[in-house]
Write a protein that holds these residues in place. Structure first.
Motif, PDB file in Angstrom:
ATOM      1  N   PHE A  46       4.153 -41.583   1.914  1.00  0.00           N
ATOM      2  CA  PHE A  46       4.355 -40.534   2.917  1.00  0.00           C
ATOM      3  C   PHE A  46       4.256 -39.154   2.273  1.00  0.00           C
ATOM      4  CE2 PHE A  46       6.957 -37.499   5.207  1.00  0.00           C
ATOM      5  CZ  PHE A  46       6.449 -37.615   6.499  1.00  0.00           C
ATOM      6  N   ASN A  47       4.938 -38.978   1.158  1.00  0.00           N
ATOM      7  CA  ASN A  47       4.933 -37.677   0.486  1.00  0.00           C
ATOM      8  C   ASN A  47       3.579 -37.322  -0.105  1.00  0.00           C
ATOM      9  OD1 ASN A  47       7.659 -36.317   0.547  1.00  0.00           O
ATOM     10  ND2 ASN A  47       8.223 -38.422   0.067  1.00  0.00           N
ATOM     11  N   LEU A  48       2.762 -38.327  -0.363  1.00  0.00           N
ATOM     12  CA  LEU A  48       1.395 -38.098  -0.833  1.00  0.00           C
ATOM     13  C   LEU A  48       0.421 -37.909   0.336  1.00  0.00           C
ATOM     14  CD1 LEU A  48       1.327 -40.680  -3.758  1.00  0.00           C
ATOM     15  CD2 LEU A  48       1.222 -38.180  -3.975  1.00  0.00           C
ATOM     16  N   GLU A  49       0.976 -37.896   1.553  1.00  0.00           N
ATOM     17  CA  GLU A  49       0.211 -37.727   2.793  1.00  0.00           C
ATOM     18  C   GLU A  49      -0.776 -38.867   3.030  1.00  0.00           C
ATOM     19  OE1 GLU A  49      -1.331 -33.721   2.960  1.00  0.00           O
ATOM     20  OE2 GLU A  49       0.664 -32.869   2.666  1.00  0.00           O
ATOM     21  N   GLU A  50      -0.445 -40.022   2.520  1.00  0.00           N
ATOM     22  CA  GLU A  50      -1.220 -41.244   2.777  1.00  0.00           C
ATOM     23  C   GLU A  50      -0.458 -42.034   3.837  1.00  0.00           C
ATOM     24  OE1 GLU A  50      -4.131 -42.089   1.726  1.00  0.00           O
ATOM     25  OE2 GLU A  50      -4.451 -40.558   0.183  1.00  0.00           O
TER      26      GLU A  50
END
Length: 140
Positions: A46-50
């Protein structure tokens, strides 16, 4: 320090790729540790925007532990980031239909504000959100 704790420490300082590298190699964990591993992986993605990966991993965790509110929230927020609002509503409504809100209380309060502001117009969704808010003491 266990590898799981090392991965958590890396996550805490925004080092998501190194944390994932550790998390993806762990196996043979207890059920509780495996649940944390999946939650941490989903959070990293989520934090890697995946967001698709975050949803997939959170869903794996929810299959093992359907009461994991944090995993459900990661799915909900990931769907919102993907602008898939129907799936986001399905996630929150599905989860809260069988579980009490803890972390979701803030989300329910925000959704009530969005309803009052006219941002949510689907009567079925409005009705269900209001019902869930009442059940979880989120009505002001």
């Amino acid at each position: 320090m266990t590898p799981l704790q090392k991965a958590k420490n890396l996550m805490d300082v925004g080092q998501y790729i190194p944390a994932l590298t550790i998390l993806e190699t762990l196996n043979g964990l207890s059920l509780k540790s495996e649940n944390y591993r999946l939650l941490f992986m989903s959070n990293c993605w989520f934090n890697l925007e995946e967001y698709d990966w975050a949803i997939e991993i959170a869903d794996r965790l929810l299959q093992k532990n359907p009461k994991n509110e944090l995993a459900s929230q990661i799915k909900y927020l990931s769907y919102c980031k993907l602008k898939d609002y129907d799936s986001a509503f399905d996630e929150i409504i599905g989860f809260l239909s069988y579980n009490k809100a803890d972390h979701y209380k803030i989300t329910l309060e925000e959704l009530l504000t969005d309803i009052r502001a006219g941002f949510i117009n689907d009567e079925d969704i409005i009705s269900k959100i209001k019902e869930l808010a009442l059940q979880n003491d989120c009505v002001k």
